[in-house]
Design a protein around this motif. Structure first.
Motif, PDB file in Angstrom:
ATOM      1  N   PHE A 239      67.119  62.138  41.592  1.00 48.29           N
ATOM      2  CA  PHE A 239      67.283  62.747  42.917  1.00 48.29           C
ATOM      3  C   PHE A 239      66.284  63.890  43.106  1.00 48.29           C
ATOM      4  CE2 PHE A 239      71.695  61.028  42.397  1.00 48.29           C
ATOM      5  CZ  PHE A 239      71.588  60.066  43.378  1.00 48.29           C
ATOM      6  N   ASP A 240      65.048  63.637  42.757  1.00 47.61           N
ATOM      7  CA  ASP A 240      63.913  64.565  42.906  1.00 47.61           C
ATOM      8  C   ASP A 240      64.022  65.832  42.063  1.00 47.61           C
ATOM      9  OD1 ASP A 240      62.558  62.858  44.628  1.00 47.61           O
ATOM     10  OD2 ASP A 240      63.615  63.651  46.375  1.00 47.61           O
ATOM     11  N   GLU A 241      64.939  65.880  41.125  1.00 53.87           N
ATOM     12  CA  GLU A 241      65.028  66.989  40.165  1.00 53.87           C
ATOM     13  C   GLU A 241      64.445  66.509  38.847  1.00 53.87           C
ATOM     14  OE1 GLU A 241      66.103  70.167  40.551  1.00 53.87           O
ATOM     15  OE2 GLU A 241      66.286  69.699  42.677  1.00 53.87           O
ATOM     16  N   PRO A 242      63.474  67.235  38.273  1.00 50.22           N
ATOM     17  CA  PRO A 242      62.849  66.764  37.033  1.00 50.22           C
ATOM     18  C   PRO A 242      63.804  66.783  35.845  1.00 50.22           C
ATOM     19  CG  PRO A 242      62.059  68.944  37.600  1.00 50.22           C
ATOM     20  CD  PRO A 242      62.928  68.488  38.739  1.00 50.22           C
ATOM     21  N   VAL A 243      63.652  65.792  34.974  1.00 51.47           N
ATOM     22  CA  VAL A 243      64.381  65.768  33.712  1.00 51.47           C
ATOM     23  C   VAL A 243      63.630  66.718  32.779  1.00 51.47           C
ATOM     24  CG1 VAL A 243      65.060  64.349  31.742  1.00 51.47           C
ATOM     25  CG2 VAL A 243      65.196  63.425  34.057  1.00 51.47           C
ATOM     26  N   ILE A 244      64.340  67.723  32.263  1.00 56.69           N
ATOM     27  CA  ILE A 244      63.747  68.767  31.422  1.00 56.69           C
ATOM     28  C   ILE A 244      64.421  68.734  30.059  1.00 56.69           C
ATOM     29  CG2 ILE A 244      63.353  71.258  31.172  1.00 56.69           C
ATOM     30  CD1 ILE A 244      61.893  70.214  33.577  1.00 56.69           C
ATOM     31  N   CYS A 245      63.627  68.874  29.013  1.00 58.04           N
ATOM     32  CA  CYS A 245      64.175  68.935  27.654  1.00 58.04           C
ATOM     33  C   CYS A 245      64.944  70.240  27.477  1.00 58.04           C
ATOM     34  CB  CYS A 245      63.034  68.839  26.630  1.00 58.04           C
ATOM     35  SG  CYS A 245      63.604  68.899  24.925  1.00 58.04           S
ATOM     36  N   GLN A 246      66.140  70.151  26.910  1.00 55.38           N
ATOM     37  CA  GLN A 246      66.976  71.335  26.715  1.00 55.38           C
ATOM     38  C   GLN A 246      66.446  72.245  25.626  1.00 55.38           C
ATOM     39  OE1 GLN A 246      70.728  69.549  25.810  1.00 55.38           O
ATOM     40  NE2 GLN A 246      71.281  69.291  27.955  1.00 55.38           N
ATOM     41  N   PHE A 247      65.646  71.709  24.707  1.00 58.29           N
ATOM     42  CA  PHE A 247      65.199  72.496  23.564  1.00 58.29           C
ATOM     43  C   PHE A 247      63.857  73.174  23.784  1.00 58.29           C
ATOM     44  CE2 PHE A 247      68.319  69.631  21.872  1.00 58.29           C
ATOM     45  CZ  PHE A 247      69.081  70.471  21.082  1.00 58.29           C
ATOM     46  N   CYS A 248      62.910  72.472  24.415  1.00 54.73           N
ATOM     47  CA  CYS A 248      61.560  73.046  24.537  1.00 54.73           C
ATOM     48  C   CYS A 248      61.131  73.256  25.996  1.00 54.73           C
ATOM     49  CB  CYS A 248      60.544  72.181  23.808  1.00 54.73           C
ATOM     50  SG  CYS A 248      60.302  70.556  24.559  1.00 54.73           S
ATOM     51  N   SER A 249      61.972  72.867  26.944  1.00 55.39           N
ATOM     52  CA  SER A 249      61.716  73.034  28.379  1.00 55.39           C
ATOM     53  C   SER A 249      60.495  72.264  28.884  1.00 55.39           C
ATOM     54  CB  SER A 249      61.564  74.513  28.732  1.00 55.39           C
ATOM     55  OG  SER A 249      62.729  75.205  28.402  1.00 55.39           O
ATOM     56  N   GLN A 250      60.081  71.235  28.176  1.00 57.18           N
ATOM     57  CA  GLN A 250      58.978  70.394  28.623  1.00 57.18           C
ATOM     58  C   GLN A 250      59.533  69.246  29.466  1.00 57.18           C
ATOM     59  OE1 GLN A 250      55.671  71.057  28.027  1.00 57.18           O
ATOM     60  NE2 GLN A 250      56.377  72.948  27.087  1.00 57.18           N
ATOM     61  N   ASP A 251      58.662  68.545  30.175  1.00 59.30           N
ATOM     62  CA  ASP A 251      59.136  67.483  31.066  1.00 59.30           C
ATOM     63  C   ASP A 251      58.370  66.171  30.905  1.00 59.30           C
ATOM     64  OD1 ASP A 251      56.742  68.289  32.157  1.00 59.30           O
ATOM     65  OD2 ASP A 251      57.465  68.319  34.216  1.00 59.30           O
ATOM     66  N   VAL A 252      57.774  65.936  29.738  1.00 53.40           N
ATOM     67  CA  VAL A 252      57.059  64.687  29.484  1.00 53.40           C
ATOM     68  C   VAL A 252      57.872  63.857  28.497  1.00 53.40           C
ATOM     69  CG1 VAL A 252      54.940  63.641  28.625  1.00 53.40           C
ATOM     70  CG2 VAL A 252      54.833  65.748  29.958  1.00 53.40           C
ATOM     71  N   PHE A 253      58.259  62.652  28.921  1.00 53.28           N
ATOM     72  CA  PHE A 253      59.145  61.794  28.138  1.00 53.28           C
ATOM     73  C   PHE A 253      58.607  60.366  28.084  1.00 53.28           C
ATOM     74  CE2 PHE A 253      61.886  65.124  29.755  1.00 53.28           C
ATOM     75  CZ  PHE A 253      62.714  65.407  28.697  1.00 53.28           C
ATOM     76  N   ILE A 254      59.091  59.621  27.089  1.00 52.30           N
ATOM     77  CA  ILE A 254      58.955  58.163  27.088  1.00 52.30           C
ATOM     78  C   ILE A 254      60.375  57.616  27.161  1.00 52.30           C
ATOM     79  CG2 ILE A 254      58.285  56.101  25.798  1.00 52.30           C
ATOM     80  CD1 ILE A 254      56.011  57.657  24.592  1.00 52.30           C
TER      81      ILE A 254
END
Length: 170
Positions: free
Chosen positions: A18-33
């Protein structure tokens, strides 16, 4: 990719729900596979399976679990897509840096290069001395934008008390 009726691709990407980025809880990055996972939600043997996703953070390796909350809106007679995937391509940059370190101090330059290698995995193409400083020519492959790379280089130089006379990223 917007409004997807296909599963997420197994490629480095930024994912939004819903247009909100998925963010990593540990490192606050947003690049995923992302990877599809099939979950048996009923009693074993019935075979009722639902698709879920697990996305692996490309910075720290932490797994993020999520489902697809897309739904059909009967009032508007429209399907609301929740998941969007923005595929990232690795960009190649050439960086040219003119450094001044005051009195010739090879330790500072070596520390600076090691810091850049640690942060970016750069490749030093050429290092030449000139009066009062050093010129570095570097190659870099990264998912980051040019401005992020520039600010990281400047921060690393400031911490080591190195003056950057000129910084060019192409």
């Amino acid at each position: 990719m917007s409004g997807m009726d296909e599963p997420l691709r197994r490629k480095k990407s930024r994912i939004t729900i819903f247009d909100e980025p998925v963010i990593c809880q540990f490192c606050s990055q947003d690049v995923f596979i992302p990877y599809e996972v099939y979950v048996n939600v009923e009693q074993p043997g019935i075979g009722c399976r639902h698709t879920r996703y697990i996305a692996i953070c490309q910075h720290c390796g932490q797994a993020k679990k999520f489902g697809d909350p897309s739904y059909y809106d009967a009032e508007k007679n429209n399907y609301i897509w929740a998941l969007n995937q923005h595929l990232l391509s690795v960009r190649k940059y050439r960086i040219n840096i003119l450094l001044y370190v005051g009195k010739r101090n090879n330790d500072k330059i070596t520390s600076f290069i090691n810091k850049l290698i640690e942060v970016f995995s750069i490749e030093v193409e050429k290092m030449s001395d000139f009066r009062g400083g050093v010129e570095l020519q570097l190659k870099l492959s990264s998912l980051n934008e040019m401005q992020t790379i520039r600010s990281s280089i400047i921060i690393a130089a400031r911490r080591l008390k190195i003056t950057i006379k000129e910084l060019t990223i192409k």
